[in-house]
Design an enzyme around this catalytic site. Structure first.
Site, PDB file in Angstrom:
ATOM      1  N   ARG A  40      -5.486   6.629  -3.159  1.00 30.80           N
ATOM      2  CA  ARG A  40      -6.015   5.268  -3.282  1.00 30.80           C
ATOM      3  C   ARG A  40      -6.299   4.676  -1.910  1.00 30.80           C
ATOM      4  O   ARG A  40      -7.360   4.074  -1.669  1.00 30.80           O
ATOM      5  CB  ARG A  40      -5.009   4.393  -4.037  1.00 30.80           C
ATOM      6  CG  ARG A  40      -5.431   2.942  -4.203  1.00 30.80           C
ATOM      7  CD  ARG A  40      -4.347   2.149  -4.920  1.00 30.80           C
ATOM      8  NE  ARG A  40      -3.190   1.951  -4.066  1.00 30.80           N
ATOM      9  CZ  ARG A  40      -3.000   0.860  -3.320  1.00 30.80           C
ATOM     10  NH1 ARG A  40      -3.895  -0.105  -3.315  1.00 30.80           N
ATOM     11  NH2 ARG A  40      -1.916   0.739  -2.584  1.00 30.80           N
ATOM     12  N   CYS A  62       0.818  -1.222   0.000  1.00 30.96           N
ATOM     13  CA  CYS A  62       0.000   0.000   0.000  1.00 30.96           C
ATOM     14  C   CYS A  62       0.848   1.268   0.000  1.00 30.96           C
ATOM     15  O   CYS A  62       0.296   2.370   0.051  1.00 30.96           O
ATOM     16  CB  CYS A  62      -0.908   0.030   1.226  1.00 30.96           C
ATOM     17  SG  CYS A  62      -1.892  -1.439   1.470  1.00 30.96           S
TER      18      CYS A  62
END
Length: 326
Positions: A226, A185
């Site tokens: 995101r 991530c």
């Protein structure tokens, strides 16, 4: 972005293969680095032979991570790409062994990519700093948007256990929805791709540094966006419509229908947009560093078997120093 409420296991037949992926990754990177050293030392025949064999091993690596992507993470995009990479890597090794030495530049790029990415994935101190930095910035944006999840240490994921990177949303009934930041991530994977490509080409250092700065800055900002999107979409259950629940439970294999929002936000929307973003970033970087077109042309030849002149197709003239005309 990961969530502690999904713990999908890899089928036993694939588990042994998945368990050696880290060792394969380090071996591949080390071999590509040695091949680069041999190239710079003028021993191109030895470099080509070693790099050719390493590309085949790289294909085995992608096969080893396929079970994790497909079965554990339930990511059709990453799982499919990892399978496609297997024959592509083997074919690259064949082409290089057969004399296409221009593929040595792509080999150098993969070696540098690994040197950037693997420490972030495997060195705990580096991994914790990166994960917690991204998590803190993600949380800052989430709260700036008016949401107020609890921000706490991870308590279940072994790889990041104890890291301050978990977001806990609670609905009106008291049900909680948790997601947490892991290495994937942080955007380090995409950054390593551009870092490797930029490092491998011959160009003035000033333009290489500028191109890298453009890529890293854009990737960092988009990655935070995101993470925020996934955390809030899952935490607020944005995609709990019947069609998405059906797709997640009946086709993607999720047992809990509440995971539909996570599946759509992360595995479908975010991963699809990531591909588009990488193409757009590549176009921006190439405008500053057109030497990358040579590497991209080699990759396209491996995939399609056709020679391309991208500089001509894109109308990209070249300066005397190797850069675009201004």
């Amino acid at each position: 972005m990961d969530t502690d409420v999904i713990a999908l296991s890899i089928p036993g037949v694939f588990a042994p293969l998945a368990s050696v992926s880290d060792a394969l990754a380090w071996t591949v990177v080390a071999a590509f680095v040695v091949a680069s050293a041999l190239t710079w030392a003028g021993r191109r025949t030895a470099a080509r032979s070693l790099a050719s064999a390493t590309w085949v091993l790289f294909g085995v690596f992608w096969l080893s991570v396929f079970p994790t992507f497909w079965f554990e993470m339930k990511s059709a995009i990453e799982g499919s790409l990892s399978l496609v990479a297997v024959p592509a890597c083997v074919y690259t090794g064949y082409l290089l062994y057969d004399g296409r030495e221009s593929l040595l530049t792509l080999s150098h790029a993969v070696g540098v990519m690994g040197l950037i990415y693997l420490p972030a994935e495997t060195v705990p101190l580096f991994r914790r700093f990166l994960v917690e930095t991204v998590a803190a910035q993600t949380y800052a944006v989430i709260t700036a948007l008016g949401y107020s999840p609890e921000f706490i240490p991870v308590d279940k994921d072994v790889a990041v256990q104890g890291y301050l990177s978990m977001f806990v949303f609670e609905d009106a009934t008291g049900h909680t929805y948790t997601t947490h930041i892991v290495t994937a991530c942080t955007g380090i994977g995409s950054m390593s791709i551009f870092g490797g490509l930029i490092a491998a080409v011959r160009a003035p250092l000033r333009r290489k540094a500028k191109a890298l700065g453009i890529a890293v800055a854009i990737i960092w900002v988009l990655n935070i966006a995101r993470n925020v999107f996934i955390a809030v979409a899952f935490g607020r259950q944005w995609f709990q419509q019947e069609i998405f629940i059906t797709i997640a439970t009946e086709y993607a294999g999720y047992q809990d229908p509440k995971l539909a929002s996570y599946f759509i936000a992360d595995r479908v929307v975010s991963q699809s947009l990531s591909v588009v973003a990488l193409v757009a970033i590549t176009w921006l970087v190439v405008r500053e560093l057109p030497e990358l077109l040579d590497v991209i042309e080699e990759a396209l030849f491996v995939v399609t078997g056709t020679e391309y002149d991208l500089a001509d197709a894109l109308g990209q003239p070249v300066r005397a120093d190797g850069g675009p005309d201004e």
